[in-house]
Design an enzyme around this catalytic site. Structure first.
Site, PDB file in Angstrom:
ATOM      1  N   ASP A   1      31.119 -13.435 -18.010  1.00 60.63           N
ATOM      2  CA  ASP A   1      31.793 -12.887 -19.174  1.00 60.63           C
ATOM      3  C   ASP A   1      30.932 -11.812 -19.821  1.00 60.63           C
ATOM      4  OD1 ASP A   1      34.026 -13.153 -21.161  1.00 60.63           O
ATOM      5  OD2 ASP A   1      32.372 -13.681 -22.501  1.00 60.63           O
TER       6      ASP A   1
ATOM      7  N   GLU B   1      32.600  -9.339 -15.246  1.00 60.61           N
ATOM      8  CA  GLU B   1      33.546  -8.719 -16.167  1.00 60.61           C
ATOM      9  C   GLU B   1      32.774  -7.623 -16.886  1.00 60.61           C
ATOM     10  OE1 GLU B   1      36.282  -9.597 -20.107  1.00 60.61           O
ATOM     11  OE2 GLU B   1      34.203 -10.252 -19.965  1.00 60.61           O
TER      12      GLU B   1
END
Length: 538
Positions: A219, A285
């Site tokens: 993330d 990401e």
């Protein structure tokens, strides 16, 4: 620990051309032992693994299930080595991993290294210890500006709206330092210049690798390091259009994102991953400003994949599709990597809605998916897209996204509505509890359930199953060069002896000679390719 075989046709690792299915844990399936609580959980996922095997995917990615106060639905982690009781237990994870591997499914778990929850033991200790302490040095605490220190340390803004700084009250009751949070105020950013942070996350990686997970989705992979000075951001006033799909600007000044030091983190992580058997992997990401900077994350000694958000953001246009395909393949080839394609996830509007919604949006979504599945590298699917689900207009009283609370804008709840499995009314078999789940489902979803679509050979679910089966037969292990070009409103992709055509124009077009392997919608009665349709020819 259980793992699966790494052998693949052509000698490539399993992740190289895998199709990965994103499971948004809260919204996939509720098997709560006390009769259902309207929230998805780990046992619910385990029970549905045969569905994913039948769909034809190779792996699943689980959004965060760690101990969390759930202010950002799990992306505010309080304990990286445990499961939140809302979702189950560590024993439930063991059962899921064993069951998935028994079905030859890999499991990727989300890792959130940019920030913790404000309920993490480290942050609670930082608040108690006070300025100048070792505990505060794990986060980005700073004195405020202005005569009384009552102004934030810089002008950065939160991704969720409003200032990126919150001032704390010290133990003696006086206004104190400010801490940085690029997301919600309950998600304080870590200071990755502190070696304790890197050591902690290496321990977290090893904990889950020892459990048997096959990889990690990282993330905010581009956000770990900030410019050390924490200077003000320079705001740009002008943007210049390069084309309809790509914005060429004097690149935004972003001292909080994509700093060069972040790559040392992933070199360290790569060494950890490579020390385990079974081709363990990680996907970034990384919302970078160019495909070239995205490709830096997948250099041979860093991460294995990075989401191609340029593809996700491309509008419905043959020319734009061709431009992004060509540019993306070239960028990752320079890094000796393979591309990774995605059209939807838990943070963006579902792609059938982006493409216009209704029957047109659905047809375009199926066509773009078919084109994507013919491209080299891996593809990520978001739960429910195989059912043709669109973005839901969630009523204000049911919205839970922290960005909604901070900005008053609808936020991301509309793509997170729980899956419809069966039945004629909510909760559509999502769980044993009666009534609506944690985000209410629309009243008109009865025809979109898995049960309804499994009975219809022309359903979107049946199309996805055919597409994934055909991909596996035609493209698995293929590493031939790929050519993409636009001929007016027609996108043409050539790979492994297969021609892929996508008609983005208003009129049907003639097809070249060849065997039709699959089409996203039926061809016309005279064999032409209709608008909003893609086909594979050999």
């Amino acid at each position: 620990m259980t793992t699966t075989s790494s052998a693949r046709p052509g000698g490539t690792p399993w992740w190289y051309d895998a199709v990965v299915y994103q499971v948004y844990v809260r919204s996939f399936s509720d098997a709560h032992p006390a009769g259902g609580d309207g929230v998805g959980d780990i046992p619910g996922i385990t029970a549905r693994l045969p569905y994913l095997r039948e769909l034809g995917v190779d792996a699943l990615w689980l959004t965060p299930f760690y101990t969390s106060p759930q202010k950002d639905h799990g992306y505010d982690v309080a304990d990286y080595r445990d499961v939140d009781p809302l979702f189950g237990s560590l024993d439930d994870i063991d059962v899921l991993l064993e069951t998935a591997h028994g079905l030859d499914l890999r499991v990727i778990v989300d890792l959130v290294p940019n920030h913790t929850s404000d309920q993490h033991a480290w942050f609670r200790a930082a608040l108690a210890a006070g300025p100048g302490s070792r505990e505060r040095a794990r986060y980005l605490f700073r004195e405020g500006r202005g005569p009384e220190g009552d102004l934030p340390p810089n002008n950065w803004e939160s991704v969720f709206g409003g200032p990126a700084w919150t001032r704390v009250t010290e133990a003696d009751g006086t206004p104190g330092q400010w801490y940085l949070h690029l997301f919600d105020s309950t998600q304080p950013d870590l200071d990755w210049r502190n070696p304790e942070v890197g050591d902690m996350f290496e321990d977290v990686l090893r904990f889950w690798l020892d459990k048997g997970v096959d990889g990690f989705r990282v993330d905010v992979a581009h956000g770990l390091y900030k410019e050390e000075s924490l200077r003000d951001q320079k705001r740009l006033e002008k943007e210049q259009k390069k084309s309809a799909s790509m914005v060429e600007r004097v690149l935004n000044d972003e001292p909080m994102w994509d700093q060069p030091e972040v790559h040392d983190v992933y070199r360290r992580w790569r060494r950890v991953l490579d020390s385990y058997p079974g081709d363990r992997m990680a996907v970034a990401e990384a919302w970078t400003q160019t495909t070239e900077s995205m490709a830096l994350f997948v250099r041979p000694d860093e991460l294995h994949q990075a989401f191609n958000f340029a593809w996700l953001g491309t509008k419905w246009s043959a020319e734009d599709f061709a431009e992004v395909i060509t540019g993306s393949i070239a960028a990752v080839a320079a890094a000796q990597a393979a591309p990774t394609w995605v059209l939807s996830n838990h943070d963006v509007e579902r792609h059938p809605t982006r493409y216009g919604g209704g029957p047109v949006g659905l047809a375009r979504g199926r066509a773009t998916t078919l084109a994507m599945l013919a491209l080299p590298g891996s593809a990520y699917l978001y739960q429910g897209e195989e059912l043709g689900l669109e973005q839901v207009d969630v009523p204000p009283e049911a919205r839970q996204d922290p960005s909604w609370r901070r900005t008053g804008k609808p936020g991301r709840d509309g793509c997170r509505v729980p899956m419809p499995w069966s039945g004629q009314a909510p909760p559509y078999g999502f769980g044993p509890a009666a009534g609506q789940p944690w985000i209410p489902q629309p009243a008109d979803w009865a025809d979109l359930t898995v049960e309804a679509q499994e009975a219809d050979p022309e359903s979107t679910l049946a199309f996805y199953q055919r597409a994934l089966t055909t991909r596996r037969k035609v493209f698995t292990g293929a590493d031939e060069s790929t050519v993409a070009a636009a001929e007016g409103d027609l996108l043409l992709i050539v790979r492994a002896g297969v021609k892929v055509l996508l008609n983005a124009g208003p009129s049907a077009v003639e097809l070249p000679d060849g065997e039709v392997l699959i089409s996203s919608s039926p061809l016309t009665a005279d064999g032409k390719l209709p608008p909003d349709t893609a086909v594979w020819l050999r």
